[in-house]
Design a protein around this motif. Structure first.
Motif, PDB file in Angstrom:
ATOM      1  N   MET A   1       0.846  -1.195   0.000  1.00  0.00           N
ATOM      2  CA  MET A   1       0.000   0.000   0.000  1.00  0.00           C
ATOM      3  C   MET A   1       0.876   1.238   0.000  1.00  0.00           C
ATOM      4  SD  MET A   1      -2.992   1.318   0.083  1.00  0.00           S
ATOM      5  CE  MET A   1      -3.670   2.941   0.344  1.00  0.00           C
ATOM      6  N   LEU A   2       0.562   2.199  -0.848  1.00  0.00           N
ATOM      7  CA  LEU A   2       1.331   3.439  -0.903  1.00  0.00           C
ATOM      8  C   LEU A   2       1.104   4.244   0.361  1.00  0.00           C
ATOM      9  CD1 LEU A   2       0.630   4.450  -4.590  1.00  0.00           C
ATOM     10  CD2 LEU A   2       2.739   3.484  -3.683  1.00  0.00           C
ATOM     11  N   LEU A   3       2.153   4.901   0.811  1.00  0.00           N
ATOM     12  CA  LEU A   3       2.042   5.727   2.001  1.00  0.00           C
ATOM     13  C   LEU A   3       1.331   7.030   1.675  1.00  0.00           C
ATOM     14  CD1 LEU A   3       5.596   5.263   3.565  1.00  0.00           C
ATOM     15  CD2 LEU A   3       3.463   4.137   4.227  1.00  0.00           C
ATOM     16  N   LEU A   4       0.522   7.463   2.621  1.00  0.00           N
ATOM     17  CA  LEU A   4      -0.173   8.730   2.491  1.00  0.00           C
ATOM     18  C   LEU A   4       0.318   9.660   3.582  1.00  0.00           C
ATOM     19  CD1 LEU A   4      -3.836   7.456   1.913  1.00  0.00           C
ATOM     20  CD2 LEU A   4      -2.091   7.986   0.201  1.00  0.00           C
ATOM     21  N   ASN A   5       0.424  10.931   3.231  1.00  0.00           N
ATOM     22  CA  ASN A   5       0.899  11.935   4.190  1.00  0.00           C
ATOM     23  C   ASN A   5      -0.259  12.856   4.549  1.00  0.00           C
ATOM     24  OD1 ASN A   5       3.670  11.069   4.083  1.00  0.00           O
ATOM     25  ND2 ASN A   5       3.775  12.042   2.045  1.00  0.00           N
ATOM     26  N   LEU A   6      -0.682  12.802   5.777  1.00  0.00           N
ATOM     27  CA  LEU A   6      -1.802  13.604   6.241  1.00  0.00           C
ATOM     28  C   LEU A   6      -1.298  14.800   7.045  1.00  0.00           C
ATOM     29  CD1 LEU A   6      -4.349  10.846   7.342  1.00  0.00           C
ATOM     30  CD2 LEU A   6      -4.021  11.901   5.098  1.00  0.00           C
ATOM     31  N   ASP A   7      -1.859  15.940   6.768  1.00  0.00           N
ATOM     32  CA  ASP A   7      -1.524  17.171   7.504  1.00  0.00           C
ATOM     33  C   ASP A   7      -2.690  17.493   8.436  1.00  0.00           C
ATOM     34  OD1 ASP A   7      -0.811  19.615   8.461  1.00  0.00           O
ATOM     35  OD2 ASP A   7      -0.699  20.631   6.504  1.00  0.00           O
ATOM     36  N   ARG A   8      -2.516  17.157   9.702  1.00  0.00           N
ATOM     37  CA  ARG A   8      -3.609  17.348  10.649  1.00  0.00           C
ATOM     38  C   ARG A   8      -3.836  18.814  11.016  1.00  0.00           C
ATOM     39  NH1 ARG A   8      -2.143  12.167  11.094  1.00  0.00           N
ATOM     40  NH2 ARG A   8      -3.744  10.663  11.777  1.00  0.00           N
ATOM     41  N   ALA A   9      -2.909  19.684  10.652  1.00  0.00           N
ATOM     42  CA  ALA A   9      -3.091  21.119  10.900  1.00  0.00           C
ATOM     43  C   ALA A   9      -3.792  21.818   9.741  1.00  0.00           C
ATOM     44  CB  ALA A   9      -1.735  21.781  11.153  1.00  0.00           C
ATOM     45  N   SER A  10      -4.014  21.079   8.637  1.00  0.00           N
ATOM     46  CA  SER A  10      -4.618  21.682   7.447  1.00  0.00           C
ATOM     47  C   SER A  10      -6.115  21.894   7.650  1.00  0.00           C
ATOM     48  CB  SER A  10      -4.379  20.783   6.234  1.00  0.00           C
ATOM     49  OG  SER A  10      -5.115  21.227   5.121  1.00  0.00           O
ATOM     50  N   ALA A  11      -6.652  22.895   6.925  1.00  0.00           N
ATOM     51  CA  ALA A  11      -8.091  23.130   6.947  1.00  0.00           C
ATOM     52  C   ALA A  11      -8.843  22.110   6.099  1.00  0.00           C
ATOM     53  CB  ALA A  11      -8.395  24.542   6.436  1.00  0.00           C
ATOM     54  N   VAL A  12      -8.118  21.355   5.261  1.00  0.00           N
ATOM     55  CA  VAL A  12      -8.738  20.316   4.444  1.00  0.00           C
ATOM     56  C   VAL A  12      -9.044  19.112   5.316  1.00  0.00           C
ATOM     57  CG1 VAL A  12      -8.472  18.818   2.432  1.00  0.00           C
ATOM     58  CG2 VAL A  12      -7.460  21.113   2.426  1.00  0.00           C
ATOM     59  N   PRO A  13     -10.291  18.626   5.357  1.00  0.00           N
ATOM     60  CA  PRO A  13     -10.634  17.471   6.205  1.00  0.00           C
ATOM     61  C   PRO A  13      -9.769  16.260   5.875  1.00  0.00           C
ATOM     62  CG  PRO A  13     -12.614  18.516   5.320  1.00  0.00           C
ATOM     63  CD  PRO A  13     -11.454  19.155   4.623  1.00  0.00           C
ATOM     64  N   LEU A  14      -9.538  15.425   6.882  1.00  0.00           N
ATOM     65  CA  LEU A  14      -8.660  14.263   6.697  1.00  0.00           C
ATOM     66  C   LEU A  14      -9.214  13.313   5.632  1.00  0.00           C
ATOM     67  CD1 LEU A  14      -7.664  13.482  10.394  1.00  0.00           C
ATOM     68  CD2 LEU A  14      -6.256  14.540   8.621  1.00  0.00           C
ATOM     69  N   TYR A  15     -10.539  13.089   5.633  1.00  0.00           N
ATOM     70  CA  TYR A  15     -11.096  12.167   4.644  1.00  0.00           C
ATOM     71  C   TYR A  15     -10.829  12.667   3.226  1.00  0.00           C
ATOM     72  CZ  TYR A  15     -15.081  14.938   3.006  1.00  0.00           C
ATOM     73  OH  TYR A  15     -15.854  15.880   2.396  1.00  0.00           O
ATOM     74  N   LEU A  16     -10.896  14.009   3.046  1.00  0.00           N
ATOM     75  CA  LEU A  16     -10.684  14.565   1.716  1.00  0.00           C
ATOM     76  C   LEU A  16      -9.211  14.492   1.329  1.00  0.00           C
ATOM     77  CD1 LEU A  16     -12.247  15.786  -0.585  1.00  0.00           C
ATOM     78  CD2 LEU A  16     -11.917  18.058   0.413  1.00  0.00           C
ATOM     79  N   GLN A  17      -8.302  14.657   2.295  1.00  0.00           N
ATOM     80  CA  GLN A  17      -6.877  14.488   2.002  1.00  0.00           C
ATOM     81  C   GLN A  17      -6.596  13.058   1.529  1.00  0.00           C
ATOM     82  OE1 GLN A  17      -3.960  16.063   4.796  1.00  0.00           O
ATOM     83  NE2 GLN A  17      -5.585  17.239   5.842  1.00  0.00           N
ATOM     84  N   ILE A  18      -7.211  12.075   2.209  1.00  0.00           N
ATOM     85  CA  ILE A  18      -7.022  10.682   1.811  1.00  0.00           C
ATOM     86  C   ILE A  18      -7.563  10.456   0.396  1.00  0.00           C
ATOM     87  CG2 ILE A  18      -7.685   8.301   2.323  1.00  0.00           C
ATOM     88  CD1 ILE A  18      -7.848   9.149   5.293  1.00  0.00           C
ATOM     89  N   ALA A  19      -8.768  10.937   0.148  1.00  0.00           N
ATOM     90  CA  ALA A  19      -9.381  10.739  -1.160  1.00  0.00           C
ATOM     91  C   ALA A  19      -8.572  11.415  -2.263  1.00  0.00           C
ATOM     92  CB  ALA A  19     -10.812  11.286  -1.145  1.00  0.00           C
ATOM     93  N   GLN A  20      -8.097  12.641  -2.023  1.00  0.00           N
ATOM     94  CA  GLN A  20      -7.345  13.367  -3.039  1.00  0.00           C
ATOM     95  C   GLN A  20      -6.022  12.671  -3.354  1.00  0.00           C
ATOM     96  OE1 GLN A  20      -7.139  17.241  -1.231  1.00  0.00           O
ATOM     97  NE2 GLN A  20      -9.049  17.963  -2.197  1.00  0.00           N
ATOM     98  N   GLN A  21      -5.337  12.192  -2.334  1.00  0.00           N
ATOM     99  CA  GLN A  21      -4.044  11.532  -2.566  1.00  0.00           C
ATOM    100  C   GLN A  21      -4.211  10.190  -3.282  1.00  0.00           C
ATOM    101  OE1 GLN A  21      -1.173  11.638   0.707  1.00  0.00           O
ATOM    102  NE2 GLN A  21      -2.324  13.343   1.632  1.00  0.00           N
ATOM    103  N   LEU A  22      -5.254   9.444  -2.922  1.00  0.00           N
ATOM    104  CA  LEU A  22      -5.493   8.181  -3.625  1.00  0.00           C
ATOM    105  C   LEU A  22      -5.922   8.443  -5.066  1.00  0.00           C
ATOM    106  CD1 LEU A  22      -7.318   6.090  -0.871  1.00  0.00           C
ATOM    107  CD2 LEU A  22      -5.020   5.716  -1.798  1.00  0.00           C
ATOM    108  N   ALA A  23      -6.741   9.462  -5.274  1.00  0.00           N
ATOM    109  CA  ALA A  23      -7.165   9.793  -6.640  1.00  0.00           C
ATOM    110  C   ALA A  23      -5.972  10.190  -7.501  1.00  0.00           C
ATOM    111  CB  ALA A  23      -8.195  10.924  -6.601  1.00  0.00           C
ATOM    112  N   ALA A  24      -5.035  10.954  -6.923  1.00  0.00           N
ATOM    113  CA  ALA A  24      -3.851  11.358  -7.669  1.00  0.00           C
ATOM    114  C   ALA A  24      -3.019  10.148  -8.071  1.00  0.00           C
ATOM    115  CB  ALA A  24      -3.024  12.326  -6.834  1.00  0.00           C
ATOM    116  N   ARG A  25      -2.913   9.157  -7.188  1.00  0.00           N
ATOM    117  CA  ARG A  25      -2.131   7.953  -7.506  1.00  0.00           C
ATOM    118  C   ARG A  25      -2.830   7.109  -8.573  1.00  0.00           C
ATOM    119  NH1 ARG A  25      -0.476   9.947  -3.018  1.00  0.00           N
ATOM    120  NH2 ARG A  25       1.450   9.339  -1.965  1.00  0.00           N
ATOM    121  N   ILE A  26      -4.172   7.058  -8.505  1.00  0.00           N
ATOM    122  CA  ILE A  26      -4.913   6.320  -9.532  1.00  0.00           C
ATOM    123  C   ILE A  26      -4.749   7.003 -10.886  1.00  0.00           C
ATOM    124  CG2 ILE A  26      -7.230   5.687 -10.293  1.00  0.00           C
ATOM    125  CD1 ILE A  26      -7.960   5.370  -7.298  1.00  0.00           C
ATOM    126  N   ASP A  27      -4.878   8.348 -10.915  1.00  0.00           N
ATOM    127  CA  ASP A  27      -4.740   9.087 -12.175  1.00  0.00           C
ATOM    128  C   ASP A  27      -3.337   8.934 -12.757  1.00  0.00           C
ATOM    129  OD1 ASP A  27      -7.347   9.959 -12.015  1.00  0.00           O
ATOM    130  OD2 ASP A  27      -6.843  11.883 -11.079  1.00  0.00           O
TER     131      ASP A  27
END
Length: 492
Positions: A1-27
């Motif tokens: 499984m590819l590693l994901l880097n989450l920024d817990r201080a970001s205003a972007v919700p964690l679920y959306l960070q996960i989805a965006q990073q996985l989508a980028a890897r799929i694309d």
């Protein structure tokens, strides 16, 4: 499984960070079609988040088409059709540029108010708008006819407002009935309908030079050719118009007899009578743009061309946008009933008729007398502004190289800087851009003169338009003073 880097201080919700990073890897192809994603419980443990956060991320990916749920509870990368290389630009996007009509060109956009003293906007000052009166009018309109105003309207528009417009224009000398008037979404829409109904591809249209830039662009978008006719101190050069008629056989003439944009010139009655005779003799339809017909401050009112129309060849286009609220988008076309019927048919194929509620609210304003009271307030304010502008140009723009129009109403004034030969730096249209840039650097924004000429027509020297629509008296004085300072500084 590819590693994901989450920024817990970001205003972007964690679920959306996960989805965006996985989508980028799929694309990017790092996760292949059919490959299973980590179970939600396992991925939640690895990332140190709640399982519901991962579930929500997977749901986001499924909604965007990146993954799909499969039998057995697995979430797998979804196979998607690969984009072809056909009709794509260098950045990978569809090549829309190759599909546009050659006549399509960006019209002069509505200018947002910029920094400094901005003489560009032509919409009325929002600080003068009767907002509370409009709110009351909206309520009254809905109380009168809620069901009718929310249904599909007639393409001709709200009948009571059309009757009011016909009666008002009759006081100016134009013989009209409600059947001679059609409402539209502002004057620009009225011009579009007229051009669309009258102009065949390749047709020529005589226009003022300088004139209204958006009309020139609109004519070109309809596959027709705007042919410039020079403007003199008293309006169109009629000898030049006669030559254009003889040589180019235009399908129509587009003109602004009152407070012409951009020069501010008002055509006298004798000139209008000669223009009518010339057009009647050549069976040339006239599209009369009365965008600021009611904004006369000095001298006697001159009847519109529609009031002199004996053969029904004048199409008068008016608007409330320059008097009340541009955002309501209510204007009108006054013409022969035969042409109005044709215009209504043209409109029906495009938008099925305009919005009835704004027109009904405007009728409430007009019928109650609030419109006329507001118009008197506008006259008081803009008369002062125009007087201040004229005095300022006579004070600060005194060089023999500078020539300013003296408007009788409206919002605009035209400033020409004559080419003085080799002793001056402002001696050609090519240097107009330098002058406009110098004015902007001094905190003054104006409309360049070159914008006001149809393609293929070159102005004789540098020029620009000043509009007082949204500039108060103090800033009018300061702005013109700065213009004078820039012009003097640019002399060798």
């Amino acid at each position: 499984m590819l590693l994901l880097n989450l920024d817990r201080a970001s205003a972007v919700p964690l679920y959306l960070q996960i989805a965006q990073q996985l989508a980028a890897r799929i694309d990017a192809g790092a996760l292949a079609a059919g490959e299973a994603l980590s179970p939600t419980r396992l991925l939640a443990q690895r990332l140190g988040v709640n399982r519901s956060t991962v579930c929500r991320a997977y749901a986001q990916l499924q909604a965007s088409g990146h993954v799909e749920s499969c039998a057995g509870g697995y979430t797998r990368v979804r196979a998607r059709a690969a984009a072809t290389d056909a009709a794509r630009t260098s950045d990978g996007h569809f090549d829309w540029g190759s599909r546009l009509r050659s006549a399509t060109s960006p019209a002069q956009s509505v200018q947002a108010v910029g920094d400094g003293i901005d003489f560009r906007p032509l919409a009325p000052d929002p600080r003068l708008a009767p907002v509370h009166a409009l709110r009351r009018a909206m309520k009254l309109a809905l109380a009168d006819d809620t069901a009718g105003l929310l249904d599909y309207p007639s393409p001709l528009g709200h009948l009571p407002l059309r009757q009011w417009i016909a009666e008002r224009m009759a006081r100016l000398g134009a013989t009209l009935t409600a059947d001679s008037v059609m409402l539209c979404n502002g004057a620009q829409h009225g011009l579009d309908l007229a051009f669309r109904t009258l102009l065949a591809p390749g047709a020529n249209v005589a226009v003022e030079a300088p004139g209204y830039a958006c009309a020139h662009a609109l004519i070109a978008q309809h596959g027709a050719n705007p042919i410039g006719v020079p403007i003199r101190d008293d309006g169109l050069d009629l000898a030049a118009l006669a030559a254009v008629i003889a040589q180019h056989r235009p399908a129509a003439l587009y003109t602004m007899p009152n407070f012409q944009n951009p020069t501010g010139i008002t055509t006298p009655i004798a000139h209008r009578e000669q223009l009518m005779r010339l057009c009647e003799a050549n069976a040339l339809p006239i599209i009369e743009d009365g965008f600021a017909e009611d904004m006369k401050y000095f001298g006697r009112a001159v009847p519109p061309l529609k009031a002199l129309d004996r053969q029904g060849l004048v199409i008068h286009v008016g608007t409330f946008s320059k008097l009340l609220f541009p955002g309501l988008r209510v204007g009108w076309i006054a013409a022969s009933p035969t042409l109005i019927a044709a215009l209504a048919a043209t409109r029906s194929t495009a938008d099925l008729g305009g919005s009835a509620l704004p027109a009904a609210a405007l009728w409430q304003l007009c019928a109650s007398g609030e419109f006329d009271r507001h118009l008197r307030r506008l006259h008081t304010e803009y008369r002062r502004r125009m007087q201040r502008l004229i005095r300022a140009t006579r004070t600060w723009l005194t060089s023999e190289r500078v020539r300013c129009s003296v408007p009788q109403g409206g919002y605009v004034c035209w400033v020409e800087v004559d080419g003085g030969g080799p002793s001056t730096r402002i001696d050609s249209p090519s240097d107009e851009a330098g002058l406009i840039a110098a004015l902007a650097a001094a905190g003054v924004r104006v409309t360049p003169g070159a914008n006001c000429y149809p393609a293929g027509h070159t102005p004789a020297g540098a020029a620009f338009r000043l509009s007082i629509a949204q500039v108060d008296e103090a800033n009018i004085e300061r702005g013109v003073q700065r213009i004078g300072e820039v012009l003097r500084a640019r002399r060798p």
